[in-house]
Each structure stands twice: as C-alpha cells, then as structure tokens.
Design a protein around this motif. Structure first.
Motif, short mmCIF file in Angstrom:
data_model
loop_
_atom_site.label_atom_id
_atom_site.label_comp_id
_atom_site.label_asym_id
_atom_site.label_seq_id
_atom_site.Cartn_x
_atom_site.Cartn_y
_atom_site.Cartn_z
N ARG A 19 66.01 22.79 35.29
CA ARG A 19 65.77 24.24 35.31
C ARG A 19 66.07 24.81 36.70
O ARG A 19 66.66 25.88 36.82
CB ARG A 19 64.34 24.55 34.89
N VAL A 20 65.68 24.08 37.74
CA VAL A 20 65.98 24.52 39.11
C VAL A 20 67.49 24.57 39.31
O VAL A 20 68.02 25.53 39.89
CB VAL A 20 65.32 23.58 40.15
N GLN A 21 68.20 23.57 38.83
CA GLN A 21 69.66 23.53 38.97
C GLN A 21 70.31 24.71 38.25
O GLN A 21 71.25 25.32 38.76
CB GLN A 21 70.21 22.22 38.42
N VAL A 22 69.79 25.06 37.08
CA VAL A 22 70.32 26.20 36.33
C VAL A 22 70.06 27.50 37.10
O VAL A 22 70.95 28.35 37.21
CB VAL A 22 69.69 26.26 34.91
N GLU A 26 72.99 30.01 38.44
CA GLU A 26 73.01 31.41 38.00
C GLU A 26 72.85 32.38 39.17
O GLU A 26 72.90 33.59 38.97
CB GLU A 26 71.89 31.66 36.98
N GLY A 27 72.61 31.88 40.37
CA GLY A 27 72.44 32.75 41.52
C GLY A 27 71.10 33.46 41.57
O GLY A 27 70.96 34.50 42.19
N ARG A 28 70.09 32.88 40.92
CA ARG A 28 68.78 33.52 40.84
C ARG A 28 67.87 33.17 42.02
O ARG A 28 66.79 33.73 42.15
CB ARG A 28 68.08 33.08 39.54
N ILE A 29 68.33 32.24 42.88
CA ILE A 29 67.54 31.86 44.05
C ILE A 29 68.31 32.30 45.29
O ILE A 29 69.41 31.82 45.54
CB ILE A 29 67.29 30.33 44.07
N PRO A 30 67.76 33.23 46.08
CA PRO A 30 68.47 33.71 47.26
C PRO A 30 68.59 32.65 48.35
O PRO A 30 67.67 31.87 48.58
CB PRO A 30 67.60 34.88 47.73
N GLY A 31 69.76 32.60 48.99
CA GLY A 31 69.99 31.70 50.10
C GLY A 31 70.37 30.28 49.72
O GLY A 31 70.50 29.42 50.58
N VAL A 32 70.55 30.02 48.43
CA VAL A 32 70.87 28.67 47.97
C VAL A 32 72.37 28.39 48.14
O VAL A 32 73.19 29.31 48.05
CB VAL A 32 70.42 28.48 46.50
N THR A 38 74.62 18.38 45.73
CA THR A 38 73.20 18.66 45.91
C THR A 38 72.97 20.11 46.29
O THR A 38 73.65 20.65 47.16
CB THR A 38 72.61 17.75 47.03
N TRP A 39 72.01 20.75 45.63
CA TRP A 39 71.65 22.13 45.96
C TRP A 39 70.74 22.12 47.18
O TRP A 39 69.80 21.33 47.26
CB TRP A 39 70.94 22.80 44.80
N ALA A 40 70.98 23.02 48.11
CA ALA A 40 70.13 23.23 49.28
C ALA A 40 69.40 24.55 49.07
O ALA A 40 70.01 25.61 49.03
CB ALA A 40 70.95 23.27 50.56
N ILE A 41 68.08 24.46 48.92
CA ILE A 41 67.24 25.62 48.60
C ILE A 41 66.32 25.88 49.78
O ILE A 41 65.61 24.98 50.22
CB ILE A 41 66.41 25.34 47.33
N LYS A 47 59.46 31.03 43.80
CA LYS A 47 59.97 30.69 42.47
C LYS A 47 60.40 31.97 41.76
O LYS A 47 59.65 32.95 41.72
CB LYS A 47 58.87 29.99 41.67
N PRO A 48 61.63 31.99 41.21
CA PRO A 48 62.08 33.18 40.49
C PRO A 48 61.25 33.43 39.23
O PRO A 48 60.73 32.49 38.63
CB PRO A 48 63.53 32.85 40.10
#
Length: 60
Positions: A19-22, A26-32, A38-41, A47-48
C-alpha cells in the motif's frame, strides 16, 4: 533530511508495504523519490488520507 523505506513507513503507519508503494507511485506522498528500486520517503511526512474510505460527517 532523513528518509525511510516503504517497509519502515508501513510499520510506522500500520499499513502494508505494498500500500505504501502504491501511494508513492500515485504521487500521494510529498517529497518521495526512488533510489533504484527502493522508495525514499521523508521521515517527517504524515500518512496520506485513505480516499478509499468514506468519511461520514455529523449533520449540524
């Protein structure tokens, strides 16, 4: 700025890693951003809101 992985975010937000990867894709987490596969969050991001759930508001 400090970053966390999708796995770390999933534990912090109590949702699945997928779910975090999705949310990242989708661009729902700013600054990612992605580092290889690997995603850098950012660690300070909240949490969105889950748009799949209906929010019921009280009638005034």
């Amino acid at each position: 700025m400090e970053y966390m992985t999708a796995s770390q975010a999933s534990k912090k937000w109590n949702i699945s890693q997928r779910r975090v990867q999705v949310l990242c894709a989708e661009g729902r987490i700013p600054g990612v951003f992605k580092l290889g596969e690997t995603w850098a969050i950012p660690t300070d991001v909240e949490k969105p809101i889950d748009k799949r759930k209906k929010v019921v508001k009280d009638n005034e």
